[in-house]
Design an enzyme around this catalytic site. Structure first.
Site, mmCIF file in Angstrom:
data_model
loop_
_atom_site.group_PDB
_atom_site.id
_atom_site.type_symbol
_atom_site.label_atom_id
_atom_site.label_comp_id
_atom_site.label_asym_id
_atom_site.label_seq_id
_atom_site.Cartn_x
_atom_site.Cartn_y
_atom_site.Cartn_z
ATOM 1 N N GLY A 97 0.840 -1.207 0.000
ATOM 2 C CA GLY A 97 0.000 0.000 0.000
ATOM 3 C C GLY A 97 0.866 1.244 0.000
ATOM 4 N N GLY A 113 -0.525 4.844 -0.976
ATOM 5 C CA GLY A 113 -1.676 5.395 -0.264
ATOM 6 C C GLY A 113 -1.310 6.568 0.628
ATOM 7 C CD GLN A 114 -4.071 9.957 5.089
ATOM 8 O OE1 GLN A 114 -4.623 8.979 5.558
ATOM 9 N NE2 GLN A 114 -4.139 11.143 5.647
ATOM 10 C CB ILE A 123 -2.877 -2.516 -6.340
ATOM 11 C CG1 ILE A 123 -3.463 -1.183 -5.882
ATOM 12 C CG2 ILE A 123 -2.913 -3.553 -5.244
ATOM 13 C CD1 ILE A 123 -4.933 -1.229 -5.571
ATOM 14 C CE1 TYR A 136 -10.210 1.888 8.453
ATOM 15 C CE2 TYR A 136 -10.951 2.938 10.471
ATOM 16 C CZ TYR A 136 -9.965 2.703 9.543
ATOM 17 O OH TYR A 136 -8.730 3.285 9.698
ATOM 18 C CE LYS A 178 -7.645 -0.403 10.051
ATOM 19 N NZ LYS A 178 -6.408 -0.834 9.365
ATOM 20 C CB ILE A 208 -3.126 10.303 9.670
ATOM 21 C CG1 ILE A 208 -2.905 9.306 10.817
ATOM 22 C CG2 ILE A 208 -1.782 10.839 9.175
ATOM 23 C CD1 ILE A 208 -2.176 8.082 10.406
HETATM 24 N N1 SER Z 1 -8.848 8.127 9.340
HETATM 25 C C1 SER Z 1 -9.674 6.949 9.512
HETATM 26 C C2 SER Z 1 -11.029 7.176 8.982
HETATM 27 O O1 SER Z 1 -11.526 8.265 9.153
HETATM 28 C C3 SER Z 1 -9.755 6.567 10.951
HETATM 29 O O2 SER Z 1 -8.632 5.872 11.363
HETATM 30 O O3 SER Z 1 -11.613 6.297 8.450
#
Ligand code: SER
Length: 317
Positions: A8, A11-12, A35, A143, A147, A173
């Protein structure tokens, strides 16, 4: 010497983590796994090796690990919270089937593994203020479910097979390089872009909604510090609460207005984002990370705001 694969990597988090790891361990020792369709560009592409690694293919992961003699994997492949609600099966496939592939390769090849968890691993019944390291985790989002499962599966591979798995629970983040996509905390990135572009910001989250947030340099440092930590000191593994700042939309708005007094914000609440945000902590207690591996953030809201505005002004003109 570490030989690292970042899955990844475009990605961000991955795009900046890969560059930071190259700075610390040498360009040739950090492989950017991406990818098809999300190829590395510019400095990320030019500065070191890269290869196609789809986390949903155990064979691809194994081939990259063997070819580059990898000993540490940073597994950052994931869908963020809002997009995972519209594609729950894909979120599971990437987050958990993918993690299983990573852990199996790590077990066979003796790699250490970092797979981040999140504030999203908590739910509405979790204590929201000073959320403890060990507490109730009953998230209602896909999500969050991926996790919590990530944390459990990573701990399982450590206790059963001795795979050196470690992780943090990332707050939202904030960064000025690669924008996030489809997260609940994205507003705290978007607001800076709006300010620098001279636009009015439409905030999707209600005033008074506190969430943990972190500036990218601290987030990168946390991941690398934890992977460098003395294992004998680690009482926890997957995953450590880390915190540096907690704010609501009004607080970040005022922090920006201190430097841009003409900046304007209005509210148009997104019900899904608000429901998710309401289920997450106001502020996590990160005592265990501080005690077990010396976690200490550098940026507060004001220091981050100064840096974000400066960097975005340079880039956006
Ligand atoms: N930045 C993530 C989100 O907002 C949370 O960890 O999905």
């Amino acid at each position: 010497m570490k030989r690292i694969l970042v899955i990844g990597a475009t990605g961000q988090i991955g795009s900046e983590l890969t560059m930071e790891l190259r700075k610390r361990y040498g360009n040739g020792n950090v492989v950017a796994g991406y990818i098809t369709g999300a190829e590395p560009k510019g400095e990320l592409k030019e500065s070191g090796p890269s290869t196609v690694v789809d986390v949903t293919s155990g064979e691809m992961i194994a081939a990259a690990v063997k070819e580059y003699e990898i000993d540490t994997i940073y597994n950052l492949a994931a869908l963020l919270s809002v997009v995972a609600e519209s594609k729950p099966r894909l979120a599971w496939k990437i987050g958990i089937d993918g993690l299983w592939n990573v852990l199996e390769v790590a077990r066979e090849c003796g790699c250490a593994v970092f797979t981040p968890s999140s504030i999203g691993s908590f739910g509405k019944d979790t204590p929201h203020v000073d959320t403890p390291q060990d507490t109730l985790q009953r998230p209602s989002t896909m999500y969050g479910i991926t996790k919590v499962t990530t944390e459990l599966l990573s701990d399982y591979y450590f206790s059963k097979y001795g795979v050196d798995t470690r992780a943090v629970r990332f707050p939202g983040i904030i960064s000025n390089v690669t924008p996030p996509g489809g997260g609940t905390t994205d507003y705290a990135v978007d607001i800076y872009y709006a300010a620098v572009k001279g636009e009015k910001f439409v905030c999707p989250i209600k005033p008074g909604t506190l969430m943990d947030m972190m500036y990218m340099p601290d987030a990168l440092n946390a991941a690398i510090m934890l992977m460098e930590a003395n294992p004998e000191k680690l009482l926890h593994r997957n995953a450590f609460n880390i915190a540096s700042m907690s704010f609501d939309p009004e607080m970040i708005y005022q922090a920006i207005r201190k430097y841009m007094p003409g900046f304007e914000m209005v509210y148009d609440i997104d019900p899904l984002k608000q429901r998710i945000a309401d289920s997450w902590p106001d502020r996590m207690d990160d005592t265990c990370a501080r005690e077990e591996w010396g976690w200490k953030p550098k940026y507060d809201l004001d220091a981050m705001t100064v840096d974000m505005l400066e960097k975005l002004r340079l880039r956006l003109g």
